[in-house]
Design an enzyme around this catalytic site. Structure first.
Site, PDB file in Angstrom:
ATOM      1  N   GLN A 175      21.249   9.725  -8.626  1.00  0.00           N
ATOM      2  CA  GLN A 175      20.261  10.580  -7.968  1.00  0.00           C
ATOM      3  C   GLN A 175      20.102  10.200  -6.499  1.00  0.00           C
ATOM      4  O   GLN A 175      19.785   9.046  -6.198  1.00  0.00           O
ATOM      5  CB  GLN A 175      18.913  10.401  -8.682  1.00  0.00           C
ATOM      6  CG  GLN A 175      17.786  11.234  -8.136  1.00  0.00           C
ATOM      7  CD  GLN A 175      16.426  10.708  -8.591  1.00  0.00           C
ATOM      8  OE1 GLN A 175      16.127   9.531  -8.457  1.00  0.00           O
ATOM      9  NE2 GLN A 175      15.620  11.580  -9.150  1.00  0.00           N
ATOM     10  N   GLY A 176      20.323  11.138  -5.615  1.00  0.00           N
ATOM     11  CA  GLY A 176      20.201  10.874  -4.176  1.00  0.00           C
ATOM     12  C   GLY A 176      18.988  11.579  -3.599  1.00  0.00           C
ATOM     13  O   GLY A 176      19.123  12.660  -3.008  1.00  0.00           O
ATOM     14  N   TYR A 177      17.824  10.994  -3.789  1.00  0.00           N
ATOM     15  CA  TYR A 177      16.594  11.573  -3.240  1.00  0.00           C
ATOM     16  C   TYR A 177      16.057  10.709  -2.093  1.00  0.00           C
ATOM     17  O   TYR A 177      15.920  11.171  -0.974  1.00  0.00           O
ATOM     18  CB  TYR A 177      15.513  11.686  -4.328  1.00  0.00           C
ATOM     19  CG  TYR A 177      15.704  12.803  -5.341  1.00  0.00           C
ATOM     20  CD1 TYR A 177      16.859  13.572  -5.375  1.00  0.00           C
ATOM     21  CD2 TYR A 177      14.712  13.087  -6.280  1.00  0.00           C
ATOM     22  CE1 TYR A 177      17.026  14.589  -6.301  1.00  0.00           C
ATOM     23  CE2 TYR A 177      14.867  14.100  -7.209  1.00  0.00           C
ATOM     24  CZ  TYR A 177      16.016  14.844  -7.221  1.00  0.00           C
ATOM     25  OH  TYR A 177      16.163  15.847  -8.137  1.00  0.00           O
ATOM     26  N   SER A 178      15.759   9.412  -2.384  1.00  0.00           N
ATOM     27  CA  SER A 178      15.078   8.568  -1.389  1.00  0.00           C
ATOM     28  C   SER A 178      15.959   8.304  -0.174  1.00  0.00           C
ATOM     29  O   SER A 178      17.187   8.235  -0.285  1.00  0.00           O
ATOM     30  CB  SER A 178      14.722   7.216  -2.007  1.00  0.00           C
ATOM     31  OG  SER A 178      14.030   7.382  -3.201  1.00  0.00           O
ATOM     32  N   SER A 212      20.334   4.269  -7.815  1.00  0.00           N
ATOM     33  CA  SER A 212      20.685   3.377  -8.925  1.00  0.00           C
ATOM     34  C   SER A 212      22.049   3.754  -9.478  1.00  0.00           C
ATOM     35  O   SER A 212      22.328   4.930  -9.719  1.00  0.00           O
ATOM     36  CB  SER A 212      19.668   3.515 -10.064  1.00  0.00           C
ATOM     37  OG  SER A 212      18.358   3.496  -9.585  1.00  0.00           O
ATOM     38  N   GLU A 259      10.352  14.082 -16.209  1.00  0.00           N
ATOM     39  CA  GLU A 259      10.622  12.648 -16.155  1.00  0.00           C
ATOM     40  C   GLU A 259       9.328  11.875 -16.426  1.00  0.00           C
ATOM     41  O   GLU A 259       9.304  10.896 -17.144  1.00  0.00           O
ATOM     42  CB  GLU A 259      11.156  12.305 -14.762  1.00  0.00           C
ATOM     43  CG  GLU A 259      11.839  10.955 -14.668  1.00  0.00           C
ATOM     44  CD  GLU A 259      12.154  10.569 -13.210  1.00  0.00           C
ATOM     45  OE1 GLU A 259      12.467   9.410 -12.989  1.00  0.00           O
ATOM     46  OE2 GLU A 259      12.077  11.427 -12.319  1.00  0.00           O
ATOM     47  N   SER A 301       5.308   5.851  -7.156  1.00  0.00           N
ATOM     48  CA  SER A 301       4.571   4.586  -7.352  1.00  0.00           C
ATOM     49  C   SER A 301       3.197   4.837  -7.979  1.00  0.00           C
ATOM     50  O   SER A 301       2.682   5.963  -7.976  1.00  0.00           O
ATOM     51  CB  SER A 301       4.403   3.876  -6.008  1.00  0.00           C
ATOM     52  OG  SER A 301       3.492   4.605  -5.209  1.00  0.00           O
ATOM     53  N   GLU A 312       0.339   3.977  -6.850  1.00  0.00           N
ATOM     54  CA  GLU A 312      -0.619   4.462  -5.844  1.00  0.00           C
ATOM     55  C   GLU A 312      -0.483   5.981  -5.688  1.00  0.00           C
ATOM     56  O   GLU A 312      -1.471   6.703  -5.589  1.00  0.00           O
ATOM     57  CB  GLU A 312      -0.373   3.784  -4.487  1.00  0.00           C
ATOM     58  CG  GLU A 312      -0.730   2.301  -4.431  1.00  0.00           C
ATOM     59  CD  GLU A 312       0.339   1.408  -5.064  1.00  0.00           C
ATOM     60  OE1 GLU A 312       1.428   1.908  -5.408  1.00  0.00           O
ATOM     61  OE2 GLU A 312       0.080   0.197  -5.226  1.00  0.00           O
TER      62      GLU A 312
HETATM   63  C1  LIG Z   1      13.981   0.602 -10.212  1.00  0.00           C
HETATM   64  C2  LIG Z   1      14.085   1.677  -9.172  1.00  0.00           C
HETATM   65  C3  LIG Z   1      15.064   2.642  -9.275  1.00  0.00           C
HETATM   66  C4  LIG Z   1      15.177   3.643  -8.289  1.00  0.00           C
HETATM   67  N1  LIG Z   1      16.201   4.539  -8.385  1.00  0.00           N
HETATM   68  C5  LIG Z   1      16.316   5.508  -7.461  1.00  0.00           C
HETATM   69  C6  LIG Z   1      17.398   6.445  -7.535  1.00  0.00           C
HETATM   70  O1  LIG Z   1      18.244   6.369  -8.426  1.00  0.00           O
HETATM   71  N2  LIG Z   1      17.483   7.409  -6.591  1.00  0.00           N
HETATM   72  C7  LIG Z   1      16.557   7.531  -5.586  1.00  0.00           C
HETATM   73  O2  LIG Z   1      16.673   8.468  -4.794  1.00  0.00           O
HETATM   74  N3  LIG Z   1      15.549   6.629  -5.453  1.00  0.00           N
HETATM   75  C8  LIG Z   1      15.411   5.617  -6.371  1.00  0.00           C
HETATM   76  N4  LIG Z   1      14.403   4.694  -6.262  1.00  0.00           N
HETATM   77  C9  LIG Z   1      13.539   4.737  -5.078  1.00  0.00           C
HETATM   78  C10 LIG Z   1      12.125   5.179  -5.391  1.00  0.00           C
HETATM   79  O3  LIG Z   1      12.071   6.556  -5.666  1.00  0.00           O
HETATM   80  C11 LIG Z   1      11.256   4.793  -4.178  1.00  0.00           C
HETATM   81  O4  LIG Z   1      11.282   3.375  -4.092  1.00  0.00           O
HETATM   82  C12 LIG Z   1       9.824   5.249  -4.341  1.00  0.00           C
HETATM   83  O5  LIG Z   1       9.736   6.641  -4.248  1.00  0.00           O
HETATM   84  C13 LIG Z   1       8.911   4.586  -3.277  1.00  0.00           C
HETATM   85  O6  LIG Z   1       9.416   4.835  -2.019  1.00  0.00           O
HETATM   86  P1  LIG Z   1       9.674   3.647  -0.967  1.00  0.00           P
HETATM   87  O7  LIG Z   1      10.445   2.573  -1.646  1.00  0.00           O
HETATM   88  O8  LIG Z   1      10.242   4.246   0.266  1.00  0.00           O
HETATM   89  O9  LIG Z   1       8.235   3.048  -0.685  1.00  0.00           O
HETATM   90  P2  LIG Z   1       7.149   3.638   0.299  1.00  0.00           P
HETATM   91  O10 LIG Z   1       6.994   5.101   0.082  1.00  0.00           O
HETATM   92  O11 LIG Z   1       7.423   3.167   1.672  1.00  0.00           O
HETATM   93  O12 LIG Z   1       5.859   2.911  -0.255  1.00  0.00           O
HETATM   94  C14 LIG Z   1       5.568   1.542   0.034  1.00  0.00           C
HETATM   95  C15 LIG Z   1       4.212   1.218  -0.580  1.00  0.00           C
HETATM   96  O13 LIG Z   1       3.205   2.047  -0.001  1.00  0.00           O
HETATM   97  C16 LIG Z   1       2.505   2.783  -0.998  1.00  0.00           C
HETATM   98  N5  LIG Z   1       2.209   4.130  -0.492  1.00  0.00           N
HETATM   99  C17 LIG Z   1       3.072   5.001   0.064  1.00  0.00           C
HETATM  100  N6  LIG Z   1       2.430   6.141   0.398  1.00  0.00           N
HETATM  101  C18 LIG Z   1       1.155   5.986   0.004  1.00  0.00           C
HETATM  102  C19 LIG Z   1      -0.013   6.827   0.071  1.00  0.00           C
HETATM  103  N7  LIG Z   1       0.048   8.053   0.599  1.00  0.00           N
HETATM  104  N8  LIG Z   1      -1.174   6.345  -0.429  1.00  0.00           N
HETATM  105  C20 LIG Z   1      -1.237   5.091  -0.964  1.00  0.00           C
HETATM  106  N9  LIG Z   1      -0.171   4.246  -1.025  1.00  0.00           N
HETATM  107  C21 LIG Z   1       0.999   4.695  -0.550  1.00  0.00           C
HETATM  108  C22 LIG Z   1       3.457   2.854  -2.173  1.00  0.00           C
HETATM  109  O14 LIG Z   1       2.755   3.006  -3.390  1.00  0.00           O
HETATM  110  C23 LIG Z   1       4.149   1.500  -2.081  1.00  0.00           C
HETATM  111  O15 LIG Z   1       3.337   0.524  -2.702  1.00  0.00           O
HETATM  112  C24 LIG Z   1      14.272   3.680  -7.194  1.00  0.00           C
HETATM  113  C25 LIG Z   1      13.273   2.701  -7.114  1.00  0.00           C
HETATM  114  C26 LIG Z   1      13.185   1.707  -8.068  1.00  0.00           C
HETATM  115  C27 LIG Z   1      12.111   0.667  -7.941  1.00  0.00           C
END
Ligand SMILES: Cc1cc2nc3c(=O)[nH]c(=O)nc-3n(C[C@H](O)[C@H](O)[C@H](O)COP(=O)(O)OP(=O)(O)OC[C@H]3O[C@@H](n4cnc5c(N)ncnc54)[C@H](O)[C@@H]3O)c2cc1C
Length: 401
Positions: free
Chosen positions: A126-129, A161, A244, A386, A388
């Site tokens: 999955q290529g989202y983030s 992942s 999901e 997350s 939050e």
């Molecule tokens: C095990 C695992 C597997 C994953 N697999 C994939 C994958 O296959 N494909 C893919 O595309 N992505 C994947 N991800 C990425 C995942 O989708 C992102 O990590 C997630 O969406 C959080 O984004 P970020 O890491 O950029 O954190 P950020 O968005 O930068 O957040 C950092 C912190 O700030 C908090 N935060 C952010 N915005 C707010 C808000 N508005 N209010 C309060 N708190 C806030 C968050 O809760 C977090 O604690 C995976 C992540 C994990 C941990």
């Protein structure tokens, strides 16, 4: 639920349980039971067994190779699989892009991709983030510009992942930068062997290669590989995220962990008394049991609504929130139960059967895997949105605060 429905589901549960008991290979059961990470080959072998039985895609329609089980049946199947130590099926193809192609894809996409997913011939990621676009996913910047019959894609995706073991990626890309950010996104199916794609491994603190960053440099993707309409990708992705979150309540996994905790508490001796007999631990255990019961019934209410054809709204976020946080609470209790034996970590324990290790983990059989699984479970409250973010959804969109 009527008496006949209850007995029909009871019979279905026994059928699933019997099938798993007879068909799940012992070596694979042992891998999962011991808490090790299964190999891709093990997961694939189990998927093929389910495919032969016709059970590999519980949510897909029968005419496309699925089973068309009701949401209640799917829940029973998932729970029995978790409780019987089956390896989790690869969700990317079967639960994420497969259903999306079924709902929104062209006939050519259905004919080409779906049989390959069912037969475990091709793996998806999955290529989202993106760096800077995680929680605020709609701000993603990877750009796709139409040029003849192709899009030309440039940008980067992160935290993908399993990309290093995948054949294809489903990607959210920006196709219109001049509209509201949610309205300029499309969903593309991309072959990872396409020229211009490079993959950089991201090695975790646990020394495991699970995540990757992908770079797209002038990657040509046929427009025919777009799912559904241009600029509707955000809506499609949300449809899959909702499904999901229903699955991410992880009730089966929680029940399995609670069962393990009870077994350990009955064995561990603290100060001459079994942990299971000590009031402070019993109180904690009961509280976790009550939380799990509440989660289970809440999930069942959602499933009944889904069976009645009701659309499930943003309130489904509470399942993902509670299920992932409960697993972490159970992990902390497991750690309390085994004490310092639960702290050491060695990557090889995750990968190699205990009987083949040169140096065994110290302490009891179950203690060695605790750190590894505890750290792995930390990702549950981040992936798929997350905690939050789930709380914000509930407070704003459900409670109207
Ligand atoms: C095990 C695992 C597997 C994953 N697999 C994939 C994958 O296959 N494909 C893919 O595309 N992505 C994947 N991800 C990425 C995942 O989708 C992102 O990590 C997630 O969406 C959080 O984004 P970020 O890491 O950029 O954190 P950020 O968005 O930068 O957040 C950092 C912190 O700030 C908090 N935060 C952010 N915005 C707010 C808000 N508005 N209010 C309060 N708190 C806030 C968050 O809760 C977090 O604690 C995976 C992540 C994990 C941990």
């Amino acid at each position: 639920m009527s008496a006949s429905e209850t007995s029909r589901l009871g019979a279905f549960r026994i059928e699933v349980r019997d099938f798993i008991r007879d068909k799940l290979p012992d070596d694979i059961r042992e891998t999962v039971r011991s808490g090790r990470l299964g190999t891709a080959g093990e997961t694939q072998r189990w998927q093929k067994i389910l495919h032969e039985k016709g059970w590999v895609a519980p949510s897909w329609p029968v005419e496309l190779g699925g089973v068309d089980w009701t949401p209640m049946q799917r829940n029973i199947f998932e729970e029995e699989c978790a409780l019987a130590d089956c390896p989790p099926l690869d969700p990317m193809g079967l639960s994420m892009i497969g259903p999306l192609i079924i709902a929104r894809g062209s006939q050519a996409q259905k004919d080409f991709y779906l049989p390959r997913i069912l037969a475990s011939e091709e793996k998806w990621c999955q290529g989202y983030s993106e760096p800077g676009s995680g929680s605020d996913l709609a701000s993603l910047q990877t750009r796709a510009v139409a040029d003849g019959d192709d899009y030309v894609v440039n940008g980067t995706k992160i935290w993908t992942s399993g990309t290093h073991a995948a054949d294809r990626i489903f990607c959210l890309v920006r196709t219109d930068p001049d509209v509201k950010k949610q309205e300029g996104i499309s969903l593309l199916l991309i072959d990872l062997k396409t020229p211009g794609i490079s993959i950089r491994p991201i090695i975790g603190l646990n020394e495991m290669h699970f995540f990757n960053q992908i770079f797209f440099d002038d990657v040509r993707v046929p427009i025919a590989n777009r799912v559904g309409e241009e600029n509707r990708g955000w809506t499609y992705a949300k449809e899959v995220l909702g499904d999901e979150r229903l699955q991410l309540s992880r009730t089966g996994e929680n029940k399995r962990l609670l069962r393990q905790l009870k077994t350990i508490a009955a064995q561990e001796d603290h100060g001459g008394e079994k942990l299971a007999d000590q009031d402070w631990f019993r109180r904690k255990l009961r509280r976790a049991e009550v939380r799990l019961k509440a989660l289970d019934y809440t999930k069942l209410r959602f499933l009944q609504r889904a069976e009645a054809g009701e659309a499930i709204g943003p309130e489904v976020s509470m399942l993902k929130l509670q299920g992932s946080e409960l697993i972490q609470e159970l992990d902390e209790m497991l750690l309390e139960a085994v004490g310092h034996y639960g702290l050491p970590y060695d990557k090889s324990w995750m990968l190699i059967p205990r009987s083949e290790l040169n140096e065994s983990p110290i302490g009891s059989d179950y203690a060695g895997m605790l750190s590894a699984n505890r750290f792995r479970h930390k990702g549950y409250t981040i992936a798929g949105g997350s905690s939050e973010v789930q709380r914000t959804i509930i407070s704003k969109r459900v409670l109207g605060l």
